[in-house]
Design a protein around this motif. Structure first.
Motif, PDB file in Angstrom:
ATOM      1  N   HIS A 126       0.822  -1.224   0.000  1.00  0.00           N
ATOM      2  CA  HIS A 126       0.000   0.000   0.000  1.00  0.00           C
ATOM      3  C   HIS A 126       0.852   1.270   0.000  1.00  0.00           C
ATOM      4  CE1 HIS A 126      -3.293   2.719   0.717  1.00  0.00           C
ATOM      5  NE2 HIS A 126      -2.594   3.235   1.715  1.00  0.00           N
ATOM      6  N   ILE A 127       0.473   2.207  -0.841  1.00  0.00           N
ATOM      7  CA  ILE A 127       1.092   3.529  -0.887  1.00  0.00           C
ATOM      8  C   ILE A 127      -0.053   4.538  -0.955  1.00  0.00           C
ATOM      9  CG2 ILE A 127       2.619   5.110  -2.121  1.00  0.00           C
ATOM     10  CD1 ILE A 127       3.850   2.573  -3.477  1.00  0.00           C
ATOM     11  N   PRO A 128      -0.127   5.477  -0.001  1.00  0.00           N
ATOM     12  CA  PRO A 128      -1.178   6.490  -0.086  1.00  0.00           C
ATOM     13  C   PRO A 128      -1.106   7.208  -1.437  1.00  0.00           C
ATOM     14  CG  PRO A 128      -0.017   6.662   1.998  1.00  0.00           C
ATOM     15  CD  PRO A 128       0.744   5.682   1.144  1.00  0.00           C
ATOM     16  N   THR A 129      -2.278   7.464  -2.023  1.00  0.00           N
ATOM     17  CA  THR A 129      -2.335   8.037  -3.361  1.00  0.00           C
ATOM     18  C   THR A 129      -3.345   9.167  -3.418  1.00  0.00           C
ATOM     19  OG1 THR A 129      -1.773   5.901  -4.321  1.00  0.00           O
ATOM     20  CG2 THR A 129      -2.768   7.515  -5.786  1.00  0.00           C
ATOM     21  N   ILE A 130      -2.955  10.228  -4.093  1.00  0.00           N
ATOM     22  CA  ILE A 130      -3.856  11.340  -4.388  1.00  0.00           C
ATOM     23  C   ILE A 130      -3.968  11.402  -5.901  1.00  0.00           C
ATOM     24  CG2 ILE A 130      -4.248  13.832  -4.255  1.00  0.00           C
ATOM     25  CD1 ILE A 130      -2.378  13.799  -1.758  1.00  0.00           C
ATOM     26  N   PHE A 131      -5.176  11.203  -6.423  1.00  0.00           N
ATOM     27  CA  PHE A 131      -5.388  11.333  -7.863  1.00  0.00           C
ATOM     28  C   PHE A 131      -5.774  12.773  -8.163  1.00  0.00           C
ATOM     29  CE2 PHE A 131      -5.898   6.734  -7.460  1.00  0.00           C
ATOM     30  CZ  PHE A 131      -5.090   6.315  -8.500  1.00  0.00           C
ATOM     31  N   ILE A 132      -5.107  13.347  -9.146  1.00  0.00           N
ATOM     32  CA  ILE A 132      -5.359  14.717  -9.576  1.00  0.00           C
ATOM     33  C   ILE A 132      -5.670  14.631 -11.065  1.00  0.00           C
ATOM     34  CG2 ILE A 132      -4.418  17.052  -9.763  1.00  0.00           C
ATOM     35  CD1 ILE A 132      -2.354  16.169  -7.586  1.00  0.00           C
ATOM     36  N   THR A 133      -6.900  14.956 -11.439  1.00  0.00           N
ATOM     37  CA  THR A 133      -7.300  14.694 -12.819  1.00  0.00           C
ATOM     38  C   THR A 133      -8.346  15.669 -13.337  1.00  0.00           C
ATOM     39  OG1 THR A 133      -8.182  12.991 -14.288  1.00  0.00           O
ATOM     40  CG2 THR A 133      -9.061  13.052 -12.050  1.00  0.00           C
ATOM     41  N   ALA A 134      -8.326  15.860 -14.622  1.00  0.00           N
ATOM     42  CA  ALA A 134      -9.382  16.627 -15.287  1.00  0.00           C
ATOM     43  C   ALA A 134     -10.577  15.731 -15.587  1.00  0.00           C
ATOM     44  CB  ALA A 134      -8.842  17.246 -16.586  1.00  0.00           C
ATOM     45  N   TYR A 135     -10.440  14.437 -15.313  1.00  0.00           N
ATOM     46  CA  TYR A 135     -11.478  13.454 -15.617  1.00  0.00           C
ATOM     47  C   TYR A 135     -11.867  12.660 -14.370  1.00  0.00           C
ATOM     48  CZ  TYR A 135      -9.572  14.581 -20.170  1.00  0.00           C
ATOM     49  OH  TYR A 135      -9.124  15.259 -21.277  1.00  0.00           O
ATOM     50  N   PRO A 136     -12.416  13.312 -13.344  1.00  0.00           N
ATOM     51  CA  PRO A 136     -12.729  12.574 -12.118  1.00  0.00           C
ATOM     52  C   PRO A 136     -13.744  11.454 -12.345  1.00  0.00           C
ATOM     53  CG  PRO A 136     -13.671  14.773 -12.033  1.00  0.00           C
ATOM     54  CD  PRO A 136     -12.788  14.713 -13.247  1.00  0.00           C
ATOM     55  N   GLU A 137     -14.594  11.598 -13.352  1.00  0.00           N
ATOM     56  CA  GLU A 137     -15.603  10.567 -13.617  1.00  0.00           C
ATOM     57  C   GLU A 137     -14.972   9.240 -14.038  1.00  0.00           C
ATOM     58  OE1 GLU A 137     -14.811  12.740 -17.418  1.00  0.00           O
ATOM     59  OE2 GLU A 137     -15.187  13.371 -15.373  1.00  0.00           O
ATOM     60  N   LEU A 138     -13.758   9.273 -14.586  1.00  0.00           N
ATOM     61  CA  LEU A 138     -13.077   8.039 -14.961  1.00  0.00           C
ATOM     62  C   LEU A 138     -12.648   7.234 -13.737  1.00  0.00           C
ATOM     63  CD1 LEU A 138     -10.799   9.177 -17.916  1.00  0.00           C
ATOM     64  CD2 LEU A 138     -13.000   8.009 -18.024  1.00  0.00           C
ATOM     65  N   TYR A 139     -12.418   7.925 -12.647  1.00  0.00           N
ATOM     66  CA  TYR A 139     -11.988   7.220 -11.447  1.00  0.00           C
ATOM     67  C   TYR A 139     -13.160   6.584 -10.718  1.00  0.00           C
ATOM     68  CZ  TYR A 139      -9.850   5.637  -7.294  1.00  0.00           C
ATOM     69  OH  TYR A 139      -9.435   4.812  -6.301  1.00  0.00           O
ATOM     70  N   LEU A 140     -14.323   7.137 -10.866  1.00  0.00           N
ATOM     71  CA  LEU A 140     -15.482   6.689 -10.089  1.00  0.00           C
ATOM     72  C   LEU A 140     -16.006   5.350 -10.575  1.00  0.00           C
ATOM     73  CD1 LEU A 140     -17.249  10.159  -9.798  1.00  0.00           C
ATOM     74  CD2 LEU A 140     -15.717   9.054  -8.159  1.00  0.00           C
ATOM     75  N   SER A 141     -15.129   4.364 -10.636  1.00  0.00           N
ATOM     76  CA  SER A 141     -15.487   3.028 -11.099  1.00  0.00           C
ATOM     77  C   SER A 141     -15.733   2.064  -9.937  1.00  0.00           C
ATOM     78  CB  SER A 141     -14.363   2.472 -11.979  1.00  0.00           C
ATOM     79  OG  SER A 141     -13.197   2.313 -11.197  1.00  0.00           O
ATOM     80  N   GLY A 142     -15.372   2.481  -8.716  1.00  0.00           N
ATOM     81  CA  GLY A 142     -15.543   1.612  -7.555  1.00  0.00           C
ATOM     82  C   GLY A 142     -14.433   0.587  -7.412  1.00  0.00           C
TER      83      GLY A 142
END
Length: 180
Positions: A126-142
């Motif tokens: 495990h590595i803490p992660t911060i996603f920074i994106t112009a496409y937040p909807e792509l991450y919302l996959s669960g």
């Protein structure tokens, strides 16, 4: 907070816990050489240095990568590098395991930062992660990995500073808990 000098600690607590403005703190403390604003800033830097670590940035836009790198360094953290592609990210992460990852989602090689982070976590844990994106909807996959934070572009400096500080603090306290 014990690592901070008395003036810095006092100003920080009066400001952040009690809600006093720097001007009000100066009135409360009377005439002192340091301004409350400078004491608060010194305390914040002191706390940041106590939880400093290494940060890897996965970002394919060079100007954004440079901006993130400068912000992270200003917070007192080491930047292990900026990787624009999946393969560069995996190579960089394997050469020196970061304490935190800042990752864009869409990368230059049609792969994603999500894939790069998953690959690194499979190999390194495990590595803490911060996603920074112009496409937040792509991450919302669960699907995993779940980020410490998800920040939409355009981001503010305050968002990055706060998210990195929180992620590093909780990462550090998790490590301390595991050791005891």
């Amino acid at each position: 907070l014990e690592g901070l000098d008395q003036d810095a600690r006092e100003a920080l607590l009066l400001n952040s816990i009690e809600g006093f403005s720097p001007a009000e703190i100066e009135l409360i403390r009377g005439d002192r050489a340091n301004s409350a604003e400078l004491d608060i800033a010194r305390a914040q830097k002191g706390i940041a240095s106590m939880i400093a670590g290494s940060v890897m940035i996965i970002e394919d836009e060079s100007m954004i990568g440079l901006e993130l790198e400068a912000l992270v360094r200003d917070l007192g953290h080491e930047v292990t590098g900026v990787a624009p592609t999946y393969s560069a990210a995996v190579k960089l992460g394997m050469s020196k395991k970061p304490d935190l990852i800042l990752a864009d989602i869409k990368l230059a090689d049609d792969k994603t930062g999500i894939e790069a982070v998953q690959s690194l976590m499979e190999r390194l844990g495990h590595i803490p992660t911060i996603f920074i994106t112009a496409y937040p909807e792509l991450y919302l996959s669960g699907e995993r990995p779940e980020p410490a934070f998800l920040i939409a572009k355009p981001f503010t400096e305050t968002q990055i500073r706060t998210a990195v500080g929180q992620a590093m603090f909780f990462s550090t306290t998790d490590a301390l808990t595991e050791m005891s």
